[in-house]
Design an enzyme around this catalytic site. Structure first.
Site, PDB file in Angstrom:
ATOM      1  N   ASP A 120      60.555  48.678  41.811  1.00  0.00           N
ATOM      2  CA  ASP A 120      60.835  48.244  40.442  1.00  0.00           C
ATOM      3  C   ASP A 120      61.189  49.433  39.546  1.00  0.00           C
ATOM      4  O   ASP A 120      61.112  49.625  38.447  1.00  0.00           O
ATOM      5  CB  ASP A 120      59.466  47.683  39.470  1.00  0.00           C
ATOM      6  CG  ASP A 120      59.306  46.174  40.235  1.00  0.00           C
ATOM      7  OD1 ASP A 120      60.299  45.274  39.929  1.00  0.00           O
ATOM      8  OD2 ASP A 120      58.277  45.757  40.093  1.00  0.00           O
ATOM      9  N   ASP A 181      63.817  39.107  41.764  1.00  0.00           N
ATOM     10  CA  ASP A 181      63.959  40.223  40.681  1.00  0.00           C
ATOM     11  C   ASP A 181      64.796  41.525  41.181  1.00  0.00           C
ATOM     12  O   ASP A 181      64.943  42.395  40.093  1.00  0.00           O
ATOM     13  CB  ASP A 181      62.336  40.400  40.283  1.00  0.00           C
ATOM     14  CG  ASP A 181      61.452  39.312  40.292  1.00  0.00           C
ATOM     15  OD1 ASP A 181      61.653  38.312  41.135  1.00  0.00           O
ATOM     16  OD2 ASP A 181      60.563  39.175  39.690  1.00  0.00           O
TER      17      ASP A 181
END
Length: 400
Positions: A120, A181
């Site tokens: 991330d 994602d």
């Protein structure tokens, strides 16, 4: 800048025909509406700027009864959004106090640039340092952090799978998991190549996007959340979910990540396959029979108790922001109209937090992780980020 654009519009009226006069009046009306929107949001913006700065104080979400802000350290995947929110509010309002606070929060994210245990990095670093760089394009410190973060992120790339690994947990279940994602973190890599001139980041981002395009979608262009790859052969072992209702359902935020991810990837590559994928995933989303009339989806399109299912305003904000950009590549007014409708819905009493709520958030009614009963129907920081980005993109279209 807004005054300059407005002056050009006024001077140009002398030379415009009746139709152009009508369009100009409409633009001025929309610009005035944006001003009113910012005014109505001012109290909420103040809640963000007054929130105390701290390395372990990043606001992630909030319970409303009673009011409790859920705080996380910089290592949490959501930590970069709050600095990004302040940067975006500064860009929207021009008030320097938001820039000062954004800078204070952004520097607290630097410790993540060498964190190789997360995929991330884009959410953390690009939503903070990247937003700062947009407003201060000569800031070498911001550039250096972005490059170092990109170097760290590509250590998770597997050349056999041709993807960047997502989570490190559940190793007894997944060999090499890749979640939809992860498309969002490619922006960091694309930008790293623009800054450094080193194509390695761009090339890895393209490989990841290509692999995801090949394996992560069903024939109807709905998206699987998790693809598990074999690291020896590179083949797909399983297709699953972690945050959706089940492996065959369509998790709303996952579909939103796909729409945004391929729209953004087209921006950096001009690859028509990415544009086609963005449009196909958008069509699935917009035309789904279970999408409510206001355009704010239930958390999963296939929840069997759909009429009682919680909404996900964050998914709506992500899609809205993406569609304003997708419109600029396609000139498809359907995208513009839908995005405008949903933005107006989000920017209403139905979804905005009341002024009396003291937490540093703007939107209500997002859903984080339904299977774990976590962050259900609450304000969540990334919902605010994409809502603010959508406001900015809409403003840019009006002032263009």
């Amino acid at each position: 800048m807004r005054k300059l654009v407005y002056l050009v519009l006024v001077l140009g009226l002398t030379f415009l025909n009746v139709r152009c006069k009508s369009e100009t009046k409409q633009n001025k009306k929309e610009e005035q509406n944006i001003g009113k929107q910012y005014s109505s949001l001012e109290n909420r913006f103040q809640k963000l700027v007054n929130y105390p700065v701290g390395a372990n104080n990043f606001p992630r979400s909030m319970s409303l009864a009673p009011e409790v802000v859920h705080k996380v350290p910089s290592k949490d995947w959501t930590s970069g959004f709050f600095p990004g929110n302040l940067w975006l509010i500064h860009e929207l309002t021009g008030d320097s106090i938001y820039k000062v606070k954004a800078q204070e929060w952004t520097v607290l994210m630097e410790d993540q640039k060498e964190n190789d245990r997360t995929h991330d990095m884009g959410f953390k670093v690009y939503c903070s340092f990247g937003e700062g760089l947009k407003q201060d394009p000569d800031n070498q410190y911001y550039k250096d952090v972005i490059i170092e973060s990109a170097k760290t992120l590509i250590t998770r790339y597997n050349d056999t799978v041709k993807s960047i690994r997502s989570w490190d947990f559940n190793k007894d279940v997944w060999d090499f998991p890749v979640i939809i994602d992860n498309m969002m973190n490619l922006e960091l890599l694309f930008e790293a190549t623009k800054i450094s001139g080193d194509n390695i980041y761009h090339n890895i981002a393209v490989q990841h996007a290509n692999t995801t395009l090949k394996h992560q979608f069903r024939p109807d262009y709905s998206v699987f959340h998790v693809i598990n790859y074999d690291t020896i052969s590179g083949v797909v072992k399983t297709k699953d979910t972690h945050q959706g209702f089940d492996r065959n359902s369509t998790w709303a935020r996952g579909q939103a990540w796909a729409i945004y991810g391929y729209t953004m990837s087209y921006r950096y590559t001009n690859n028509p396959k990415y544009l086609a994928q963005a449009e196909a995933t958008t069509q699935f989303y917009m035309e789904h029979e279970n999408l409510p009339k206001d355009g704010v989806p239930y958390w999963d399109f296939n929840d069997p108790e759909i009429s009682d299912a919680p909404r996900d305003a964050s998914a709506a904000a992500i899609v809205t922001s993406a569609l304003f950009e997708l419109y600029t590549y396609t000139n498809n007014k359907t995208y513009l109209d839908f995005a405008t409708q949903v933005l107006n819905t989000l920017n209403s009493e139905a979804y905005l937090l009341k002024d009396t709520v003291n937490g540093p958030f703007i939107l209500n009614h997002s859903t984080g992780n339904w299977p774990k009963n976590d962050e259900i129907d609450e304000p969540i920081v990334y919902g605010d980020y994409y809502f603010l980005e959508a406001l900015k993109r809409k403003q840019n279209l009006i002032l263009k």
